[in-house]
Design a protein around this motif. Sequence first.
Motif: not given
Length: 186
Positions: A127-142
């Motif tokens: 759910h947090l990773r979904q928010s990163f999309v709108f927040l334009n954050m670039i997430a580490v996957n692994q």
Amino acid sequence: MEKTVNILGFAGSLRKGSYNKALLRAALELVPKGAKLEIFDLEGIPPFNQDLENQPPQKVKEFKAKISAADAILIGTPEANYTLPGVLTNAMNWASRPYGDNAFDGKPVAVMGATIGTLGTARAQYHLRQSFVFLNMIAVNQPEVMISLAQEKIDKDGKVTDQKTREKIGELAQNLVAWTKRLKGA
Ligand SMILES: Cc1cc2nc3c(=O)[nH]c(=O)nc-3n(C[C@H](O)[C@H](O)[C@H](O)COP(=O)(O)O)c2cc1C
């Protein structure tokens, strides 16, 4: 000389004995050379009120300033009722407002989470990773650091004693720093 990568970490729990705060404290010891982690406590951030988003409370101003100054973000999240804890959502809502002044914009971010349950906060993390999309954050996957049965891996003093857990936290911190440098072209 290479510039230090400054990471801001926060946990979605206010509990003194929080397992997620314990993950962040372990990360303090496990960040790679050339990086520095500072932990921000979300205690004192009031419930979001959009009437105040242009003049936010002092604690929110501090939070937003720390985020803006950081090169990267590290979040330790519990899971509450199969989703994100309100404490985390609330703090992130403040920091993302007013519209057009999202402190998280463009920041690299890594997530870890601990629960006394068996699914390691997986649902909350997605759910947090979904928010990163709108927040334009670039997430580490692994790696996905999803710590189940935290009470068996973190002792009464809040120290992460499980070696595998420590390794995963270290690996995540390393990947966050490498990702941040790559995005900066360093
Ligand atoms: C309101 C509430 C809801 C919870 N829901 C979940 C849940 O959906 N999944 C889960 O794995 N644990 C759940 N738990 C247990 C938490 O994993 C546990 O309380 C954990 O220690 C919280 O993180 P902390 O130690 O960082 O405070 C819940 C706890 C509370 C208080």
